[in-house]
Design a protein around this motif. Structure first.
Motif, PDB file in Angstrom:
ATOM      1  N   THR A  82       0.864  -1.246  -0.099  1.00 52.10           N
ATOM      2  CA  THR A  82       0.054  -0.013   0.069  1.00 52.10           C
ATOM      3  C   THR A  82       0.862   1.213   0.008  1.00 52.10           C
ATOM      4  O   THR A  82       1.906   1.184   0.567  1.00 52.10           O
TER       5      THR A  82
ATOM      6  N   HIS B 258      -4.497  -0.043  -4.365  1.00 52.15           N
ATOM      7  CA  HIS B 258      -4.499  -0.872  -3.086  1.00 52.15           C
ATOM      8  C   HIS B 258      -4.606  -2.211  -3.563  1.00 52.15           C
ATOM      9  O   HIS B 258      -5.449  -2.679  -4.223  1.00 52.15           O
TER      10      HIS B 258
ATOM     11  N   PHE C 165       4.017  -0.316  -6.753  1.00 52.39           N
ATOM     12  CA  PHE C 165       3.040  -1.108  -6.524  1.00 52.39           C
ATOM     13  C   PHE C 165       3.112  -2.318  -7.360  1.00 52.39           C
ATOM     14  O   PHE C 165       2.851  -3.524  -7.166  1.00 52.39           O
TER      15      PHE C 165
END
Length: 194
Positions: free
Chosen positions: A61, A68, A153
């Motif tokens: 995160t 997310h 991410f």
């Protein structure tokens, strides 16, 4: 053929056919201990990779504007599958240590052999399907330009998925070894061929 009469002078008739202990040499015990140690090593490595995958996915995160992991069903599946396999691996490592140290299985032998093989198969395929689903979603995110906006991410997601694949490989090796134990049990009546 033995006489059904009891021994004279109060001797013990422990060599009767109904009470015949199974002979196992020290070489066979050493091979069994080495074989179980190899299974333990594969379980430990599988645990390490599945735990690493779970941790990488769980901590993936960033800021509020970046994606997310919990917004994507497939990434939740990757996390859940790897966490389940990590817990299962801890239980099986405990059972392996018990078997190596005491020379007996945690459950009755036939139950332990089928339990290990069946669960290794199920959880290996669970890891494979979760990692494949995660790979598909990661490729989709790369095609949708999501990874250009939040490269960290996507990199962390790729690491988690790769760790899941590695856990699958080592759990697959463990499954092969426990499958060998099943075959030995069916053929010989023992979990390892002496």
């Amino acid at each position: 053929m033995r006489s059904p009469q009891p021994l004279r002078n109060g001797g013990d008739n422990s060599c009767s056919p109904s009470h015949n202990p199974r002979f196992q040499s020290t070489v066979a015990e050493h091979k069994l201990r080495r074989f179980n140690s190899l299974i333990l090593v594969f379980r430990l490595v599988s645990f390490s990779f599945s735990l690493a995958s779970s941790v990488f996915m769980l901590t993936n995160t960033r800021g509020s504007d970046s994606p997310h992991w919990y917004h994507y069903d497939t990434f939740r599946f990757v996390l859940a599958a790897n966490a389940i396999v990590a817990v299962y691996s801890v239980f099986e490592m405990g059972a392996s240590v018990w078997e190596i140290s005491r020379g007996v299985t945690l459950f009755p032998e036939v139950l332990q052999i089928w339990f290990d093989f069946g669960h290794d198969q199920v959880f290996a395929y669970l890891l494979l399907s979760a990692s494949a689903a995660g790979t598909t979603m990661a490729r989709t995110l790369k095609e949708m330009e999501t990874c250009r906006a939040s490269n960290a991410f996507c990199v962390q997601t790729d690491i988690a998925i790769a760790s899941g694949y590695a856990a699958f490989v080592f759990l697959g090796f463990t499954s092969l070894l426990t499958g060998f134990r099943v075959v030995c049990f069916i053929i010989n009546g023992s979990r390892f061929h002496p």
